[in-house]
Design an enzyme around this catalytic site. Structure first.
Site, PDB file in Angstrom:
ATOM      1  N   ASN A 187       0.806  -1.230   0.000  1.00 19.08           N
ATOM      2  CA  ASN A 187       0.000   0.000   0.000  1.00 19.08           C
ATOM      3  C   ASN A 187       0.839   1.280   0.000  1.00 19.08           C
ATOM      4  O   ASN A 187       0.409   2.299   0.528  1.00 19.08           O
ATOM      5  CB  ASN A 187      -0.968   0.021   1.192  1.00 19.08           C
ATOM      6  CG  ASN A 187      -1.808  -1.239   1.219  1.00 19.08           C
ATOM      7  OD1 ASN A 187      -2.260  -1.697   0.165  1.00 19.08           O
ATOM      8  ND2 ASN A 187      -1.989  -1.821   2.379  1.00 19.08           N
ATOM      9  N   ARG A 188       2.029   1.206  -0.541  1.00 18.91           N
ATOM     10  CA  ARG A 188       2.905   2.382  -0.640  1.00 18.91           C
ATOM     11  C   ARG A 188       3.353   2.925   0.718  1.00 18.91           C
ATOM     12  O   ARG A 188       3.829   4.043   0.816  1.00 18.91           O
ATOM     13  CB  ARG A 188       2.233   3.520  -1.449  1.00 18.91           C
ATOM     14  CG  ARG A 188       1.903   3.121  -2.888  1.00 18.91           C
ATOM     15  CD  ARG A 188       3.194   2.923  -3.682  1.00 18.91           C
ATOM     16  NE  ARG A 188       2.974   2.521  -5.060  1.00 18.91           N
ATOM     17  CZ  ARG A 188       2.980   1.246  -5.482  1.00 18.91           C
ATOM     18  NH1 ARG A 188       3.155   0.250  -4.635  1.00 18.91           N
ATOM     19  NH2 ARG A 188       2.810   0.979  -6.754  1.00 18.91           N
TER      20      ARG A 188
END
Ligand SMILES: Cc1cc2nc3c(=O)[nH]c(=O)nc-3n(C[C@H](O)[C@H](O)[C@H](O)COP(=O)(O)O)c2cc1C
Length: 210
Positions: A187-188
């Site tokens: 999710n970065r």
């Protein structure tokens, strides 16, 4: 479409307690893991220099030694990067180990290695590579590939089996001033651990937002 390419990184995580107190040790560990991975060029690093007009330039060079003082690579001292380093010894270095979802960034100050260090590495290279250091007037404009082939033959005849190190070819030592270790996360929400130098041999660790 380029805009649709994205990967979710999930191989590993970085915790402050598991990071080495000394970033040289951390880099050494990650380099070993990269060497044991399926990376095609694990010692390749992007080296950025800044010229007199403040224009940055990046190119790949190969790390040849990691010593307690810093990172060593070899090149032509008279090419573009050599001239830029003469005017401004500050550099940035970037390793990207794709298969491990890892990046290391570091800043540093370069100095030429001693003639003895350059000689030692130069003479460990195969004869053709040693000749290549004479043949290529790095970063100059040349008329054709044949120009290099002719110079190669000419230097081969000049030197025979005893090929000395050209005075314009040798090593640089990069003395790091900061390191950042980056590990891709889902999710970065990537992990970034920054080491800044407090004093000789003492480093402070901070976590950065991705
Ligand atoms: C995988 C790879 C490894 C390279 N290793 C070196 C190296 O160790 N030393 C070097 O001078 N150039 C190396 N090069 C070439 C440089 O990227 C660059 O083209 C050259 O040094 C000239 O750069 P300059 O004109 O900015 O001085 C390498 C290129 C690649 C793609």
């Amino acid at each position: 479409m380029l805009r649709d390419i994205r990967k979710n990184y999930q191989q590993a995580a970085l915790t402050e307690s598991e990071m080495a107190a000394d970033p040289f040790d951390q880099l050494h560990n990650w380099l070993q893991e990269a060497l044991n991975s399926r990376e095609a060029e694990p010692t390749a690093m992007v080296l950025s220099t800044v010229d007199a007009d403040m224009q940055p330039h990046s190119r790949v060079v190969l790390l040849k030694e990691l010593t307690p003082e810093g990172l060593v690579f070899f090149t032509n001292y008279q090419g573009n990067k050599g001239q830029q380093l003469q005017q401004n010894p500050k550099v940035s270095v970037n390793f990207f180990w794709q298969s491990l979802e890892r990046q290391v960034r570091l800043t540093g100050i370069t100095e030429k290695t001693s003639g003895a260090v350059s000689d030692d590495y130069y003479h460990s290279r195969p004869a053709d590579s040693r000749l290549g250091a004479w043949v290529s007037e790095q970063s100059t404009i040349i008329p054709s590939p044949d120009y290099l082939v002719e110079r190669f033959e000419s230097f081969r005849q000049t030197f025979g089996d005893t090929i000395p190190r050209p005075p314009h070819w040798g090593g640089y030592l990069i003395r790091p001033t900061s390191f950042e270790f980056w590990q891709g996360r889902p999710n970065r929400l990537h992990d970034r651990i920054l080491y800044t130098q407090l004093e000789q041999g003492k480093w402070q660790i901070h976590r950065l937002a991705p």
